[in-house]
Write an enzyme that holds these catalytic residues in place. Sequence first.
Site, PDB file in Angstrom:
ATOM      1  N   HIS A  53       0.790  -1.237   0.000  1.00 16.54           N
ATOM      2  CA  HIS A  53       0.000   0.000   0.000  1.00 16.54           C
ATOM      3  C   HIS A  53       0.823   1.288   0.000  1.00 16.54           C
ATOM      4  O   HIS A  53       0.251   2.363   0.113  1.00 16.54           O
ATOM      5  CB  HIS A  53      -1.114  -0.018   1.068  1.00 16.54           C
ATOM      6  CG  HIS A  53      -0.704  -0.329   2.469  1.00 16.54           C
ATOM      7  ND1 HIS A  53      -1.387  -1.209   3.268  1.00 16.54           N
ATOM      8  CD2 HIS A  53       0.299   0.137   3.223  1.00 16.54           C
ATOM      9  CE1 HIS A  53      -0.820  -1.256   4.453  1.00 16.54           C
ATOM     10  NE2 HIS A  53       0.207  -0.450   4.456  1.00 16.54           N
TER      11      HIS A  53
ATOM     12  N   GLY B 264      -7.795  -3.315  10.111  1.00 17.60           N
ATOM     13  CA  GLY B 264      -8.424  -2.299  10.950  1.00 17.60           C
ATOM     14  C   GLY B 264      -7.432  -1.830  11.988  1.00 17.60           C
ATOM     15  O   GLY B 264      -6.269  -2.248  12.003  1.00 17.60           O
TER      16      GLY B 264
ATOM     17  N   HIS C 181      -6.666   1.577   2.372  1.00 15.96           N
ATOM     18  CA  HIS C 181      -5.634   0.669   2.910  1.00 15.96           C
ATOM     19  C   HIS C 181      -5.806   0.361   4.395  1.00 15.96           C
ATOM     20  O   HIS C 181      -5.082  -0.450   4.940  1.00 15.96           O
ATOM     21  CB  HIS C 181      -4.242   1.218   2.644  1.00 15.96           C
ATOM     22  CG  HIS C 181      -3.700   2.115   3.731  1.00 15.96           C
ATOM     23  ND1 HIS C 181      -4.360   3.225   4.191  1.00 15.96           N
ATOM     24  CD2 HIS C 181      -2.557   2.056   4.446  1.00 15.96           C
ATOM     25  CE1 HIS C 181      -3.654   3.811   5.125  1.00 15.96           C
ATOM     26  NE2 HIS C 181      -2.559   3.135   5.314  1.00 15.96           N
TER      27      HIS C 181
END
Lengths: 482, 134
Positions: A330, A380, A405
Amino acid sequence: MVPLTVFQKITTCLWEIPKSYRADMRVPARVYATKEILEEAGRDSSFDQLVNLATLPGVQRYALVMPDVHEGYGSPVGGVAATAIEEGGIISPGMIGYDINCGVRLLRTNLAFDEVKERIGDLGTAIFREVPSGVGRGGRMKLSTAELDAMLRGGAGEMVERGYGDAEDLEHLESVGALAGADPEKVSPTAKKRGHDQLGTMGAGNHFVEVQRVEEIFDHEAAAKLGLRAEQVTVMIHTGSRGLGHQVATDYIRIMLGVMSKYGITLPDRELAGAPFTTPEGQNYFSAMTCGANFAWANRQLITWEVRKAFQEILDTRDQALEVVYDVAHNMGKIEEYEIDGRKKRLLVHRKGATRSFGPGHSEIHESYREIGQPVIIPGSMGTHSYVLVGTAHAMAESFGSSCHGAGRTMSRHAAKRRVRGDMLKRELEGKGIVVRSGSMAGLAEEAPFAYKDVDAVVEVVHRAGIAKKVARMRPVAVIKG
Amino acid sequence: MDYEVLPHTADLRIRARGRTLADLFRGSLRGMSSVMRSAALEMSPTIKREIAIAAPDEPSLLIDFLSEALSSAQVNREVYNGATFEELTTRSLRAILHGVPVDAFEKDIKAATYHGVEIKETDEGYEATVIYDI
């Protein structure tokens, strides 16, 4: 600060800052967000930083930011900017960031949570022991320069060659775990020294290894293809290229600052310094970035081996092989092809805190997943859900094949530490059935869930906007941090 | 205090002040080091590292100085709590970093960034705010 009145609503999940907002913008800027997320992000410098992306030479169509947006140090986190390679488009090391190929890998077990719930604490302890943070002592692998160079060329594949994993692991990594064109000569001796003993280490900050249980399946067909089912135990690894990548970025941002005037480039922020992709400086950085990316994939491969070792030690069964679901980058610059104004163009897609989300049928997706789209893994914050999504055709048409992301921070580390002590947070999480193993209680407090946006809301935006599609949601049962 | 840590949503923001440019550079270095290993700031230095840097302008010189110190700290597992400047102009410096060995860092600072950096002249001397990626 960009006033909220400037934003034009395109849909309930997409907003645009017109090109007329600032004279140096080459294209408009777009934000994937609900009104609430937009208003919240408008409180820091996120959108000024987004507007800066719209000034990059060669930038195409629009600069984008994902709903996990927050202020960064050049690009906002969640930023996407694609520059046209054949039209003098620049590559910006500062936009890609210091943690080159920071990314996420998801592993699946064939165990149900009930089968292992009594051993989760031991598993957390074993993983904590096997996967060092690397902020103090180094990792288990100390490489000579020649061995490190081979790793920079070969990425995850080289790690497998050395016996840390199986060839099948590589099939489900973005770019098969190694980009072509890596030239270790383009990586400074300092960068190599910073990284030479850091493979197999996770680092600190928001990096982690998590043991999770699959809580809900949204798309049963896609989940079946990915080998995911409800109540299954999964493992998520979040880390990047460690000191080697940090130094590559440091070295090349400095180089770019020195050559911008030669190429007639002026930018509103030094940190975004870059050179046209086709110039020697652009090519050298891209080759060094590729080395950094390959180092990160090698790192996540060795950590996978370490996690497998911990599982074997605690569960002592032979049938719990941990298989790779997927591995995404990412923070990265990638050469990709898109149709712009009816013409196919080769673009350098910068993603800073954004995940590639190629839609179904793309040739770069392994054939076993090709019909569902590329898996998009969204971690998360600590103690909250993580998600698996898949890329969509709409993302290819609208967001340069990109999605969010993570949750995205909303509170500073300092403020988080003022609000909770690490040991209290650990007890609170353990009260919710989440085992916590951390090398630093202060570091733990800084990563408290309330310091992040609601990941469910962030994922809902990309799902509703159609740039990725929800497949499964996981809950953590053990969090291991440096 | 020659530096203070300010809020930033995700990264680390440190403002340093100094009567002279050398004081400002030293204050910025100590601010960075305080995050890497706070106890090291008060220890008597046992290590010296020579550095020499050239940069296109003053703000870049400050960031390059901090980057050089950060790289050296990471490679050698040291923290620097002071610096003496043999030469310090707006575009170049030669300095000796003074530091102590450490077994581990409290924070993994990835880099000192150029984002928004400027060196301001104030009534008391100089001031600069640097954002670090952590």
